[in-house]
Design a protein around this motif. Sequence first.
Motif, PDB file in Angstrom:
ATOM      1  N   MET A  89       0.846  -1.197   0.000  1.00 43.70           N
ATOM      2  CA  MET A  89       0.000   0.000   0.000  1.00 43.70           C
ATOM      3  C   MET A  89       0.879   1.243   0.000  1.00 43.70           C
ATOM      4  O   MET A  89       1.511   1.550   1.014  1.00 43.70           O
ATOM      5  N   PRO A  90       0.942   1.993  -1.100  1.00 41.78           N
ATOM      6  CA  PRO A  90       1.844   3.154  -1.165  1.00 41.78           C
ATOM      7  C   PRO A  90       1.525   4.238  -0.143  1.00 41.78           C
ATOM      8  O   PRO A  90       2.389   5.016   0.227  1.00 41.78           O
ATOM      9  N   GLU A  91       0.312   4.283   0.350  1.00 43.14           N
ATOM     10  CA  GLU A  91      -0.051   5.299   1.340  1.00 43.14           C
ATOM     11  C   GLU A  91       0.595   5.034   2.694  1.00 43.14           C
ATOM     12  O   GLU A  91       0.722   5.947   3.503  1.00 43.14           O
ATOM     13  N   VAL A  92       0.982   3.786   2.950  1.00 44.72           N
ATOM     14  CA  VAL A  92       1.650   3.450   4.202  1.00 44.72           C
ATOM     15  C   VAL A  92       3.135   3.759   4.012  1.00 44.72           C
ATOM     16  O   VAL A  92       3.845   3.050   3.319  1.00 44.72           O
ATOM     17  N   GLU A  93       3.578   4.858   4.598  1.00 44.97           N
ATOM     18  CA  GLU A  93       4.945   5.336   4.383  1.00 44.97           C
ATOM     19  C   GLU A  93       5.952   4.656   5.299  1.00 44.97           C
ATOM     20  O   GLU A  93       7.094   4.439   4.926  1.00 44.97           O
ATOM     21  N   VAL A  94       5.555   4.370   6.543  1.00 42.88           N
ATOM     22  CA  VAL A  94       6.465   3.814   7.545  1.00 42.88           C
ATOM     23  C   VAL A  94       5.686   2.822   8.395  1.00 42.88           C
ATOM     24  O   VAL A  94       4.517   3.065   8.722  1.00 42.88           O
ATOM     25  N   ALA A  95       6.356   1.723   8.758  1.00 40.31           N
ATOM     26  CA  ALA A  95       5.764   0.758   9.693  1.00 40.31           C
ATOM     27  C   ALA A  95       6.823   0.372  10.720  1.00 40.31           C
ATOM     28  O   ALA A  95       7.945   0.026  10.366  1.00 40.31           O
ATOM     29  N   HIS A  96       6.457   0.480  11.992  1.00 41.49           N
ATOM     30  CA  HIS A  96       7.348   0.110  13.095  1.00 41.49           C
ATOM     31  C   HIS A  96       6.676  -0.974  13.926  1.00 41.49           C
ATOM     32  O   HIS A  96       5.474  -0.888  14.186  1.00 41.49           O
ATOM     33  N   THR A  97       7.460  -1.959  14.375  1.00 40.36           N
ATOM     34  CA  THR A  97       6.955  -2.839  15.421  1.00 40.36           C
ATOM     35  C   THR A  97       7.169  -2.108  16.734  1.00 40.36           C
ATOM     36  O   THR A  97       8.022  -1.216  16.834  1.00 40.36           O
ATOM     37  N   THR A  98       6.386  -2.475  17.738  1.00 41.83           N
ATOM     38  CA  THR A  98       6.472  -1.759  19.005  1.00 41.83           C
ATOM     39  C   THR A  98       6.123  -2.685  20.169  1.00 41.83           C
ATOM     40  O   THR A  98       5.673  -3.805  19.963  1.00 41.83           O
ATOM     41  N   THR A  99       6.338  -2.190  21.352  1.00 41.28           N
ATOM     42  CA  THR A  99       5.957  -2.925  22.557  1.00 41.28           C
ATOM     43  C   THR A  99       4.700  -2.284  23.113  1.00 41.28           C
ATOM     44  O   THR A  99       4.340  -1.168  22.743  1.00 41.28           O
ATOM     45  N   GLY A 100       4.050  -2.978  24.024  1.00 44.46           N
ATOM     46  CA  GLY A 100       2.872  -2.404  24.661  1.00 44.46           C
ATOM     47  C   GLY A 100       1.589  -2.957  24.080  1.00 44.46           C
ATOM     48  O   GLY A 100       1.545  -4.048  23.511  1.00 44.46           O
ATOM     49  N   ARG A 101       0.553  -2.186  24.183  1.00 42.17           N
ATOM     50  CA  ARG A 101      -0.789  -2.602  23.785  1.00 42.17           C
ATOM     51  C   ARG A 101      -0.926  -2.820  22.278  1.00 42.17           C
ATOM     52  O   ARG A 101      -1.724  -3.642  21.833  1.00 42.17           O
ATOM     53  N   PHE A 102      -0.151  -2.089  21.490  1.00 47.45           N
ATOM     54  CA  PHE A 102      -0.223  -2.204  20.037  1.00 47.45           C
ATOM     55  C   PHE A 102       1.008  -2.927  19.516  1.00 47.45           C
ATOM     56  O   PHE A 102       2.066  -2.904  20.131  1.00 47.45           O
ATOM     57  N   ASP A 103       0.850  -3.569  18.360  1.00 48.61           N
ATOM     58  CA  ASP A 103       1.940  -4.343  17.765  1.00 48.61           C
ATOM     59  C   ASP A 103       2.679  -3.581  16.669  1.00 48.61           C
ATOM     60  O   ASP A 103       3.869  -3.777  16.475  1.00 48.61           O
ATOM     61  N   LEU A 104       1.961  -2.708  15.951  1.00 47.81           N
ATOM     62  CA  LEU A 104       2.552  -1.944  14.855  1.00 47.81           C
ATOM     63  C   LEU A 104       2.120  -0.491  14.943  1.00 47.81           C
ATOM     64  O   LEU A 104       0.975  -0.193  15.320  1.00 47.81           O
ATOM     65  N   ILE A 105       3.035   0.397  14.578  1.00 52.53           N
ATOM     66  CA  ILE A 105       2.732   1.820  14.435  1.00 52.53           C
ATOM     67  C   ILE A 105       3.002   2.173  12.979  1.00 52.53           C
ATOM     68  O   ILE A 105       4.100   1.933  12.467  1.00 52.53           O
ATOM     69  N   LEU A 106       2.009   2.731  12.309  1.00 53.11           N
ATOM     70  CA  LEU A 106       2.138   3.097  10.898  1.00 53.11           C
ATOM     71  C   LEU A 106       2.073   4.602  10.742  1.00 53.11           C
ATOM     72  O   LEU A 106       1.374   5.288  11.488  1.00 53.11           O
ATOM     73  N   GLN A 107       2.793   5.112   9.733  1.00 46.84           N
ATOM     74  CA  GLN A 107       2.583   6.482   9.288  1.00 46.84           C
ATOM     75  C   GLN A 107       1.951   6.384   7.916  1.00 46.84           C
ATOM     76  O   GLN A 107       2.503   5.747   7.020  1.00 46.84           O
ATOM     77  N   VAL A 108       0.778   6.988   7.772  1.00 46.22           N
ATOM     78  CA  VAL A 108      -0.004   6.896   6.545  1.00 46.22           C
ATOM     79  C   VAL A 108      -0.207   8.307   6.010  1.00 46.22           C
ATOM     80  O   VAL A 108      -0.366   9.258   6.784  1.00 46.22           O
ATOM     81  N   ALA A 109      -0.211   8.459   4.676  1.00 44.88           N
ATOM     82  CA  ALA A 109      -0.460   9.762   4.064  1.00 44.88           C
ATOM     83  C   ALA A 109      -1.408   9.585   2.887  1.00 44.88           C
ATOM     84  O   ALA A 109      -1.330   8.606   2.153  1.00 44.88           O
ATOM     85  N   ALA A 110      -2.317  10.545   2.724  1.00 42.26           N
ATOM     86  CA  ALA A 110      -3.275  10.512   1.622  1.00 42.26           C
ATOM     87  C   ALA A 110      -3.549  11.943   1.164  1.00 42.26           C
ATOM     88  O   ALA A 110      -3.278  12.900   1.896  1.00 42.26           O
ATOM     89  N   GLU A 111      -4.112  12.072  -0.031  1.00 40.31           N
ATOM     90  CA  GLU A 111      -4.380  13.395  -0.591  1.00 40.31           C
ATOM     91  C   GLU A 111      -5.621  14.055   0.009  1.00 40.31           C
ATOM     92  O   GLU A 111      -5.665  15.268   0.162  1.00 40.31           O
ATOM     93  N   THR A 112      -6.631  13.257   0.317  1.00 38.97           N
ATOM     94  CA  THR A 112      -7.884  13.805   0.843  1.00 38.97           C
ATOM     95  C   THR A 112      -8.340  12.982   2.047  1.00 38.97           C
ATOM     96  O   THR A 112      -7.865  11.867   2.263  1.00 38.97           O
ATOM     97  N   THR A 113      -9.301  13.512   2.785  1.00 35.57           N
ATOM     98  CA  THR A 113      -9.850  12.751   3.905  1.00 35.57           C
ATOM     99  C   THR A 113     -10.567  11.503   3.399  1.00 35.57           C
ATOM    100  O   THR A 113     -10.531  10.466   4.056  1.00 35.57           O
ATOM    101  N   GLN A 114     -11.192  11.588   2.226  1.00 34.13           N
ATOM    102  CA  GLN A 114     -11.847  10.415   1.656  1.00 34.13           C
ATOM    103  C   GLN A 114     -10.825   9.339   1.325  1.00 34.13           C
ATOM    104  O   GLN A 114     -11.056   8.148   1.587  1.00 34.13           O
ATOM    105  N   ASP A 115      -9.670   9.738   0.771  1.00 29.04           N
ATOM    106  CA  ASP A 115      -8.608   8.776   0.463  1.00 29.04           C
ATOM    107  C   ASP A 115      -8.080   8.147   1.746  1.00 29.04           C
ATOM    108  O   ASP A 115      -7.849   6.939   1.802  1.00 29.04           O
TER     109      ASP A 115
END
Length: 146
Positions: A89-115
């Motif tokens: 998915m090109p909109e997913v710019e970065v993915a990190h594994t992490t500790t704690g309650r969540f397993d992954l942290i993503l940075q996502v970017a899109a052109e519009t709120t609908q996207d």
Amino acid sequence: MAELDELDQKILAALSADSSTSTSRLSRRFKVARSTVQARIERLERSGVIAGYTVKLGQEMTLRRIRATVLLQVEPRTTPGVLQRLKAMPEVEVAHTTTGRFDLILQVAAETTQDLDSVLDRIGTITGVKSSESLIHLSTKFDRSM
């Protein structure tokens, strides 16, 4: 990993600031032969210290994109498959594994709120994604990575 001396570190710092800096300019700045700079860069590339070069989008482009941090919980042992789908998915710019309650942290970017909404829906349907939480970025107060 290659042993980095002072010249290697200077070259890396200069290229990190502006990867389009020519070897001629670097050689003048550091008062060494152009062939020395070229050989150092080639060695740093071969050894994996330099993994590649990229384009950093200017403020004009980045301000027009809507960014979000997405926190994912995934089912046990499904992380490799989830990451494979996210990587496509090109909109997913970065993915990190992490500790704690969540397993992954993503940075996502899109052109519009609908996207962005569409991307978040697609992420939610990936097999192995248990739950997600999205945080839309409003403004950047500072960014040391730039």
